[in-house]
Design a protein around this motif. Structure first.
Motif, PDB file in Angstrom:
ATOM      1  N   THR A 180      15.924  27.133  32.417  1.00 36.18           N
ATOM      2  CA  THR A 180      17.199  26.752  31.805  1.00 36.18           C
ATOM      3  C   THR A 180      17.462  27.562  30.549  1.00 36.18           C
ATOM      4  O   THR A 180      18.572  28.068  30.339  1.00 36.18           O
ATOM      5  CB  THR A 180      17.206  25.243  31.471  1.00 36.18           C
ATOM      6  OG1 THR A 180      16.848  24.498  32.633  1.00 36.18           O
ATOM      7  CG2 THR A 180      18.582  24.794  30.991  1.00 36.18           C
ATOM      8  N   ARG A 217      29.575  29.955  39.449  1.00 33.54           N
ATOM      9  CA  ARG A 217      29.883  28.749  40.229  1.00 33.54           C
ATOM     10  C   ARG A 217      28.599  28.012  40.572  1.00 33.54           C
ATOM     11  O   ARG A 217      28.509  26.777  40.446  1.00 33.54           O
ATOM     12  CB  ARG A 217      30.643  29.123  41.505  1.00 33.54           C
ATOM     13  CG  ARG A 217      30.992  27.923  42.381  1.00 33.54           C
ATOM     14  CD  ARG A 217      31.694  28.355  43.675  1.00 33.54           C
ATOM     15  NE  ARG A 217      32.028  27.200  44.498  1.00 33.54           N
ATOM     16  CZ  ARG A 217      31.168  26.596  45.319  1.00 33.54           C
ATOM     17  NH1 ARG A 217      29.931  27.060  45.431  1.00 33.54           N
ATOM     18  NH2 ARG A 217      31.548  25.545  46.034  1.00 33.54           N
ATOM     19  N   CYS A 219      25.855  28.134  38.966  1.00 28.01           N
ATOM     20  CA  CYS A 219      25.323  27.601  37.705  1.00 28.01           C
ATOM     21  C   CYS A 219      25.920  26.216  37.409  1.00 28.01           C
ATOM     22  O   CYS A 219      25.217  25.299  36.977  1.00 28.01           O
ATOM     23  CB  CYS A 219      25.639  28.570  36.573  1.00 28.01           C
ATOM     24  SG  CYS A 219      24.963  28.091  34.969  1.00 28.01           S
ATOM     25  N   LEU A 220      27.218  26.066  37.658  1.00 32.14           N
ATOM     26  CA  LEU A 220      27.892  24.784  37.396  1.00 32.14           C
ATOM     27  C   LEU A 220      27.409  23.669  38.325  1.00 32.14           C
ATOM     28  O   LEU A 220      27.562  22.481  38.018  1.00 32.14           O
ATOM     29  CB  LEU A 220      29.411  24.953  37.541  1.00 32.14           C
ATOM     30  CG  LEU A 220      30.090  25.757  36.425  1.00 32.14           C
ATOM     31  CD1 LEU A 220      31.537  26.053  36.800  1.00 32.14           C
ATOM     32  CD2 LEU A 220      30.015  25.013  35.098  1.00 32.14           C
ATOM     33  N   THR A 222      24.240  23.452  39.178  1.00 29.77           N
ATOM     34  CA  THR A 222      22.803  23.373  38.915  1.00 29.77           C
ATOM     35  C   THR A 222      22.525  22.416  37.758  1.00 29.77           C
ATOM     36  O   THR A 222      23.298  22.342  36.805  1.00 29.77           O
ATOM     37  CB  THR A 222      22.252  24.772  38.569  1.00 29.77           C
ATOM     38  OG1 THR A 222      22.506  25.662  39.657  1.00 29.77           O
ATOM     39  CG2 THR A 222      20.756  24.734  38.302  1.00 29.77           C
ATOM     40  N   THR A 223      21.431  21.689  37.843  1.00 31.75           N
ATOM     41  CA  THR A 223      21.052  20.780  36.761  1.00 31.75           C
ATOM     42  C   THR A 223      19.802  21.290  36.047  1.00 31.75           C
ATOM     43  O   THR A 223      18.957  21.961  36.652  1.00 31.75           O
ATOM     44  CB  THR A 223      20.770  19.360  37.287  1.00 31.75           C
ATOM     45  OG1 THR A 223      19.767  19.435  38.320  1.00 31.75           O
ATOM     46  CG2 THR A 223      22.029  18.740  37.861  1.00 31.75           C
ATOM     47  N   THR A 230      21.375  20.245  30.694  1.00 33.83           N
ATOM     48  CA  THR A 230      22.374  20.508  31.720  1.00 33.83           C
ATOM     49  C   THR A 230      23.724  20.753  31.071  1.00 33.83           C
ATOM     50  O   THR A 230      24.459  21.685  31.438  1.00 33.83           O
ATOM     51  CB  THR A 230      22.460  19.322  32.706  1.00 33.83           C
ATOM     52  OG1 THR A 230      21.192  19.148  33.333  1.00 33.83           O
ATOM     53  CG2 THR A 230      23.507  19.588  33.776  1.00 33.83           C
ATOM     54  N   GLU A 231      24.056  19.940  30.075  1.00 33.78           N
ATOM     55  CA  GLU A 231      25.320  20.102  29.362  1.00 33.78           C
ATOM     56  C   GLU A 231      25.365  21.452  28.637  1.00 33.78           C
ATOM     57  O   GLU A 231      26.382  22.145  28.659  1.00 33.78           O
ATOM     58  CB  GLU A 231      25.498  18.965  28.351  1.00 33.78           C
ATOM     59  CG  GLU A 231      26.862  18.973  27.678  1.00 33.78           C
ATOM     60  CD  GLU A 231      27.051  17.783  26.751  1.00 33.78           C
ATOM     61  OE1 GLU A 231      27.952  17.846  25.891  1.00 33.78           O
ATOM     62  OE2 GLU A 231      26.316  16.791  26.869  1.00 33.78           O
ATOM     63  N   LEU A 233      23.726  24.151  29.469  1.00 30.81           N
ATOM     64  CA  LEU A 233      23.803  25.188  30.510  1.00 30.81           C
ATOM     65  C   LEU A 233      25.225  25.348  31.021  1.00 30.81           C
ATOM     66  O   LEU A 233      25.692  26.466  31.251  1.00 30.81           O
ATOM     67  CB  LEU A 233      22.876  24.817  31.672  1.00 30.81           C
ATOM     68  CG  LEU A 233      22.852  25.736  32.902  1.00 30.81           C
ATOM     69  CD1 LEU A 233      22.318  27.121  32.528  1.00 30.81           C
ATOM     70  CD2 LEU A 233      22.020  25.123  34.014  1.00 30.81           C
ATOM     71  N   HIS A 234      25.949  24.252  31.141  1.00 28.40           N
ATOM     72  CA  HIS A 234      27.315  24.290  31.674  1.00 28.40           C
ATOM     73  C   HIS A 234      28.339  24.658  30.600  1.00 28.40           C
ATOM     74  O   HIS A 234      29.458  25.008  30.929  1.00 28.40           O
ATOM     75  CB  HIS A 234      27.665  22.944  32.298  1.00 28.40           C
ATOM     76  CG  HIS A 234      26.856  22.638  33.513  1.00 28.40           C
ATOM     77  ND1 HIS A 234      26.826  21.394  34.106  1.00 28.40           N
ATOM     78  CD2 HIS A 234      26.029  23.415  34.276  1.00 28.40           C
ATOM     79  CE1 HIS A 234      26.035  21.406  35.170  1.00 28.40           C
ATOM     80  NE2 HIS A 234      25.545  22.637  35.289  1.00 28.40           N
TER      81      HIS A 234
END
Length: 234
Positions: A180, A217, A219-220, A222-223, A230-231, A233-234
């Motif tokens: 991550t 896409r 990536c969005l 993926t957790t 996760t937040e 990463l997004h």
């Protein structure tokens, strides 16, 4: 004087444990901008670059025992470049961005080099953020979009079903913390390098951006290991 003494020791052929301890001390000291003024010289930057395997030598990353030295040297360079305008200018003169791209290639061949990859990407992010000439160099000369997109792809373990379509596996486990962090650093560097890319001129660039869009896409979908990661990463 303390920093100079540490760098003089690091220039010598000392034990790995001694080098790591010296680099850890230098990393803490390098958070202070006042301490950096007399230390930020071409010679001292080259000492740290050599320890971080940022040199023209094409040897692969084989000696795992050296990895802690490489990681600590990269951490020191991150602090120094973030806190010193002189270091930022020297980075261009020393061709640091090209060396970092080369080190990323070496990381592909070594599965246990995750920490090296992560701090390599963080340093590329800082350089592309703080120095516009290096940002241009990454985009135009060093194929930075391709290099960083591939680093992001490997961090996310993307599998392809079609040319621009990644496989969707709803049951796949979350990314590890290291995966991550690497993905986040690659995304940050990619943002800087593509900041002025509103006008795509060539077929190759068009392919590169469609390829990147497919990975983004993925990536969005993926957790990360935690909700906060996760937040981020997004």
């Amino acid at each position: 004087k303390l920093c100079e003494g540490i760098l003089n020791i690091l220039e010598k052929d000392t034990k790995t444990s001694c080098r790591v301890a010296c680099l850890e001390a230098l990393r803490i000291l390098s958070r202070d901008k006042k301490v950096l003024v007399p230390v930020t010289t071409k010679r001292n930057m080259q000492i740290l670059m050599r320890l971080a395997k940022l040199d023209a030598v094409e040897d692969p990353l084989e000696t795992v025992a050296e990895f802690p030295v490489i990681v600590e040297a990269l951490k020191c360079l991150c602090n120094i470049i973030f806190n010193s305008a002189v270091a930022q200018k020297l980075s261009l003169e020393l061709n640091l961005a090209a060396m970092l791209c080369s080190l990323l290639e070496k990381c592909k061949e070594q599965q246990v080099a995750g920490d090296i990859k992560c701090f390599d990407l963080r340093l590329l992010f800082l350089l592309s953020l703080l120095h516009t000439d290096i940002r241009s160099q990454l985009r135009q000369e060093l194929q930075g979009v391709q290099v960083l997109t591939q680093a992001l792809e490997s961090s996310l373990s993307v599998r392809w079903t079609e040319e621009y379509k990644a496989a969707e596996d709803r049951d796949r486990p979350p990314l590890s913390l290291q995966e991550t962090d690497c993905a986040i650093e690659a995304l940050k560097a990619l943002f800087n390098v593509t900041l002025d890319s509103w006008n795509v001129h060539s077929e190759n660039e068009s392919h590169q951006f469609r390829y990147m869009a497919a990975i983004l896409r993925h990536c969005l979908l993926t957790t990360g290991p935690t909700e906060d990661k996760t937040e981020e990463l997004h």
